[in-house]
Design a protein around this motif. Structure first.
Motif, PDB file in Angstrom:
ATOM      1  N   GLY A  39       0.804  -1.216   0.000  1.00 23.88           N
ATOM      2  CA  GLY A  39       0.000   0.000   0.000  1.00 23.88           C
ATOM      3  C   GLY A  39       0.834   1.261   0.000  1.00 23.88           C
ATOM      4  O   GLY A  39       0.342   2.336  -0.357  1.00 23.88           O
ATOM      5  N   ASP A  40       2.111   1.158   0.378  1.00 24.48           N
ATOM      6  CA  ASP A  40       3.015   2.310   0.359  1.00 24.48           C
ATOM      7  C   ASP A  40       3.496   2.654  -1.048  1.00 24.48           C
ATOM      8  O   ASP A  40       4.124   3.692  -1.238  1.00 24.48           O
ATOM      9  N   LEU A  41       3.256   1.789  -2.008  1.00 22.10           N
ATOM     10  CA  LEU A  41       3.627   1.983  -3.412  1.00 22.10           C
ATOM     11  C   LEU A  41       5.112   2.311  -3.611  1.00 22.10           C
ATOM     12  O   LEU A  41       5.459   3.267  -4.302  1.00 22.10           O
ATOM     13  N   PRO A  42       6.027   1.526  -3.056  1.00 19.97           N
ATOM     14  CA  PRO A  42       7.437   1.900  -3.158  1.00 19.97           C
ATOM     15  C   PRO A  42       7.953   2.025  -4.595  1.00 19.97           C
ATOM     16  O   PRO A  42       8.565   3.037  -4.939  1.00 19.97           O
ATOM     17  N   LEU A  43       7.717   1.057  -5.448  1.00 19.22           N
ATOM     18  CA  LEU A  43       8.218   1.138  -6.816  1.00 19.22           C
ATOM     19  C   LEU A  43       7.403   2.108  -7.659  1.00 19.22           C
ATOM     20  O   LEU A  43       7.955   2.928  -8.391  1.00 19.22           O
ATOM     21  N   ILE A  44       6.099   2.022  -7.549  1.00 20.43           N
ATOM     22  CA  ILE A  44       5.232   2.915  -8.324  1.00 20.43           C
ATOM     23  C   ILE A  44       5.468   4.363  -7.903  1.00 20.43           C
ATOM     24  O   ILE A  44       5.551   5.263  -8.743  1.00 20.43           O
ATOM     25  N   GLY A  45       5.607   4.585  -6.605  1.00 28.67           N
ATOM     26  CA  GLY A  45       5.858   5.938  -6.107  1.00 28.67           C
ATOM     27  C   GLY A  45       7.163   6.506  -6.606  1.00 28.67           C
ATOM     28  O   GLY A  45       7.240   7.674  -7.015  1.00 28.67           O
ATOM     29  N   THR A  46       8.212   5.694  -6.586  1.00 29.33           N
ATOM     30  CA  THR A  46       9.503   6.158  -7.097  1.00 29.33           C
ATOM     31  C   THR A  46       9.411   6.465  -8.585  1.00 29.33           C
ATOM     32  O   THR A  46       9.944   7.470  -9.062  1.00 29.33           O
ATOM     33  N   PHE A  47       8.715   5.606  -9.333  1.00 29.04           N
ATOM     34  CA  PHE A  47       8.519   5.863 -10.757  1.00 29.04           C
ATOM     35  C   PHE A  47       7.815   7.203 -10.969  1.00 29.04           C
ATOM     36  O   PHE A  47       8.257   8.033 -11.768  1.00 29.04           O
ATOM     37  N   PHE A  48       6.709   7.437 -10.268  1.00 31.76           N
ATOM     38  CA  PHE A  48       5.975   8.696 -10.422  1.00 31.76           C
ATOM     39  C   PHE A  48       6.861   9.894 -10.086  1.00 31.76           C
ATOM     40  O   PHE A  48       6.879  10.884 -10.816  1.00 31.76           O
ATOM     41  N   ARG A  49       7.599   9.810  -8.983  1.00 32.51           N
ATOM     42  CA  ARG A  49       8.439  10.947  -8.584  1.00 32.51           C
ATOM     43  C   ARG A  49       9.537  11.212  -9.605  1.00 32.51           C
ATOM     44  O   ARG A  49       9.812  12.371  -9.916  1.00 32.51           O
ATOM     45  N   GLN A  50      10.155  10.181 -10.147  1.00 32.70           N
ATOM     46  CA  GLN A  50      11.203  10.391 -11.151  1.00 32.70           C
ATOM     47  C   GLN A  50      10.615  10.860 -12.470  1.00 32.70           C
ATOM     48  O   GLN A  50      11.206  11.699 -13.147  1.00 32.70           O
ATOM     49  N   HIS A  51       9.470  10.318 -12.844  1.00 34.34           N
ATOM     50  CA  HIS A  51       8.879  10.635 -14.147  1.00 34.34           C
ATOM     51  C   HIS A  51       8.221  12.013 -14.175  1.00 34.34           C
ATOM     52  O   HIS A  51       8.365  12.757 -15.138  1.00 34.34           O
ATOM     53  N   SER A 101       7.822   1.108 -21.018  1.00 36.67           N
ATOM     54  CA  SER A 101       8.938   2.046 -20.887  1.00 36.67           C
ATOM     55  C   SER A 101      10.211   1.294 -21.225  1.00 36.67           C
ATOM     56  O   SER A 101      10.217   0.069 -21.328  1.00 36.67           O
ATOM     57  N   GLY A 102      11.283   2.040 -21.365  1.00 35.41           N
ATOM     58  CA  GLY A 102      12.592   1.412 -21.413  1.00 35.41           C
ATOM     59  C   GLY A 102      12.976   1.034 -19.995  1.00 35.41           C
ATOM     60  O   GLY A 102      12.205   1.212 -19.050  1.00 35.41           O
ATOM     61  N   ARG A 103      14.192   0.514 -19.840  1.00 39.20           N
ATOM     62  CA  ARG A 103      14.672   0.189 -18.495  1.00 39.20           C
ATOM     63  C   ARG A 103      14.730   1.447 -17.655  1.00 39.20           C
ATOM     64  O   ARG A 103      15.221   2.486 -18.100  1.00 39.20           O
ATOM     65  N   LEU A 104      14.228   1.344 -16.450  1.00 37.50           N
ATOM     66  CA  LEU A 104      14.177   2.479 -15.524  1.00 37.50           C
ATOM     67  C   LEU A 104      15.160   2.248 -14.394  1.00 37.50           C
ATOM     68  O   LEU A 104      15.139   1.204 -13.751  1.00 37.50           O
ATOM     69  N   ASN A 105      15.989   3.218 -14.150  1.00 34.63           N
ATOM     70  CA  ASN A 105      16.921   3.153 -13.023  1.00 34.63           C
ATOM     71  C   ASN A 105      16.268   3.886 -11.861  1.00 34.63           C
ATOM     72  O   ASN A 105      16.426   5.093 -11.707  1.00 34.63           O
ATOM     73  N   LEU A 106      15.501   3.179 -11.056  1.00 38.15           N
ATOM     74  CA  LEU A 106      14.761   3.781  -9.954  1.00 38.15           C
ATOM     75  C   LEU A 106      15.512   3.707  -8.634  1.00 38.15           C
ATOM     76  O   LEU A 106      15.038   4.211  -7.625  1.00 38.15           O
ATOM     77  N   SER A 107      16.667   3.070  -8.647  1.00 40.47           N
ATOM     78  CA  SER A 107      17.391   2.850  -7.402  1.00 40.47           C
ATOM     79  C   SER A 107      18.886   2.835  -7.679  1.00 40.47           C
ATOM     80  O   SER A 107      19.323   2.402  -8.737  1.00 40.47           O
ATOM     81  N   LYS A 108      19.650   3.298  -6.737  1.00 38.07           N
ATOM     82  CA  LYS A 108      21.102   3.203  -6.845  1.00 38.07           C
ATOM     83  C   LYS A 108      21.610   1.883  -6.256  1.00 38.07           C
ATOM     84  O   LYS A 108      22.800   1.625  -6.233  1.00 38.07           O
ATOM     85  N   GLU A 109      20.702   1.068  -5.804  1.00 40.71           N
ATOM     86  CA  GLU A 109      21.062  -0.188  -5.152  1.00 40.71           C
ATOM     87  C   GLU A 109      21.269  -1.302  -6.184  1.00 40.71           C
ATOM     88  O   GLU A 109      20.863  -1.194  -7.331  1.00 40.71           O
ATOM     89  N   ALA A 110      21.893  -2.374  -5.724  1.00 43.83           N
ATOM     90  CA  ALA A 110      22.103  -3.552  -6.547  1.00 43.83           C
ATOM     91  C   ALA A 110      21.320  -4.714  -5.954  1.00 43.83           C
ATOM     92  O   ALA A 110      20.928  -4.691  -4.789  1.00 43.83           O
ATOM     93  N   TRP A 111      21.081  -5.731  -6.777  1.00 43.94           N
ATOM     94  CA  TRP A 111      20.540  -6.990  -6.287  1.00 43.94           C
ATOM     95  C   TRP A 111      21.703  -7.769  -5.709  1.00 43.94           C
ATOM     96  O   TRP A 111      22.769  -7.847  -6.312  1.00 43.94           O
ATOM     97  N   PHE A 112      21.509  -8.372  -4.543  1.00 43.60           N
ATOM     98  CA  PHE A 112      22.562  -9.126  -3.882  1.00 43.60           C
ATOM     99  C   PHE A 112      22.146 -10.572  -3.695  1.00 43.60           C
ATOM    100  O   PHE A 112      20.963 -10.871  -3.531  1.00 43.60           O
ATOM    101  N   MET A 113      23.133 -11.441  -3.701  1.00 45.34           N
ATOM    102  CA  MET A 113      22.945 -12.819  -3.294  1.00 45.34           C
ATOM    103  C   MET A 113      23.738 -12.991  -2.014  1.00 45.34           C
ATOM    104  O   MET A 113      24.909 -12.610  -1.961  1.00 45.34           O
ATOM    105  N   SER A 114      23.126 -13.545  -1.003  1.00 45.86           N
ATOM    106  CA  SER A 114      23.791 -13.736   0.288  1.00 45.86           C
ATOM    107  C   SER A 114      23.719 -15.191   0.707  1.00 45.86           C
ATOM    108  O   SER A 114      22.713 -15.853   0.502  1.00 45.86           O
TER     109      SER A 114
END
Length: 136
Positions: A39-51, A101-114
Motif C-alpha cells: 500500500g506504500d507503493l514503493p516502486l510505483i511511487g519512485t517511478f511517479f516521482r522520477q517521471h 517504458s525502457g529500463r528504468l533506473n529507480l534505485s542506486k542499489e544492486a541486487w545481492f545474493m547472500s
C-alpha cells in the motif's frame, strides 16, 4: 558472504498488447488502474516521482503479497505496475506483458545474493552467482 549481482532496473508494464502514449503524461498515468505489492507503493511511487516530479495520487485496484503475483495480475489485465527487469523482460518477449517504458533506473542499489561463506563452495554456488550476474 554476499555479492552484488546486478543493478536494480525496472520497467513500467501493462497487460499483453496494451498501448501507452509515448510520453506517459501524468494525467494518463493517474487515470490508469494500478497493481501493487504494498500500500506504500514503493516502486510505483519512485517511478511517479522520477517521471513527473510528484507523488502518485492513486489507489491500487489490487495489492498482492509479492512481485510475482503483481506480474500475474498485470498479465491478466488487472492494471499497470512497475516490475524489476528479471520479472518483466522475459514476460515481455513472450507477449505475456507489454513493456511500456525502457529500463528504468529507480534505485542506486544492486541486487545481492547472500549465503554463508562455507556454503559457496559446499553447494557450488559460484555457477549460480555467475549465471545470475549475467542476466543483462
Amino acid at each position: 558472504e554476499h555479492r552484488a549481482l546486478s543493478q536494480k532496473l525496472f520497467y513500467l508494464v501493462g497487460p499483453p498488447a496494451f498501448k501507452a502514449p509515448q510520453d506517459l503524461p501524468l494525467e494518463w498515468l493517474t487515470a490508469q488502474r494500478w497493481v501493487a505489492y504494498s500500500g506504500d507503493l514503493p516502486l510505483i511511487g519512485t517511478f511517479f516521482r522520477q517521471h513527473s516530479g510528484t507523488a502518485p495520487r492513486i489507489l491500487p485496484v489490487l495489492t498482492v503479497p509479492d512481485l510475482r503475483s503483481v506480474a500475474r495480475a498485470v498479465e491478466q489485465g488487472l492494471g499497470l505496475s512497475v516490475l524489476p527487469d528479471f520479472l518483466a523482460e522475459a514476460r515481455g518477449r513472450e507477449g505475456r506483458l507489454s513493456l511500456l517504458s525502457g529500463r528504468l533506473n529507480l534505485s542506486k542499489e544492486a541486487w545481492f545474493m547472500s549465503c554463508r561463506e562455507n556454503d559457496v563452495r559446499r553447494f557450488r554456488l559460484e555457477g549460480l552467482v555467475s549465471a545470475l550476474s549475467h542476466l543483462d
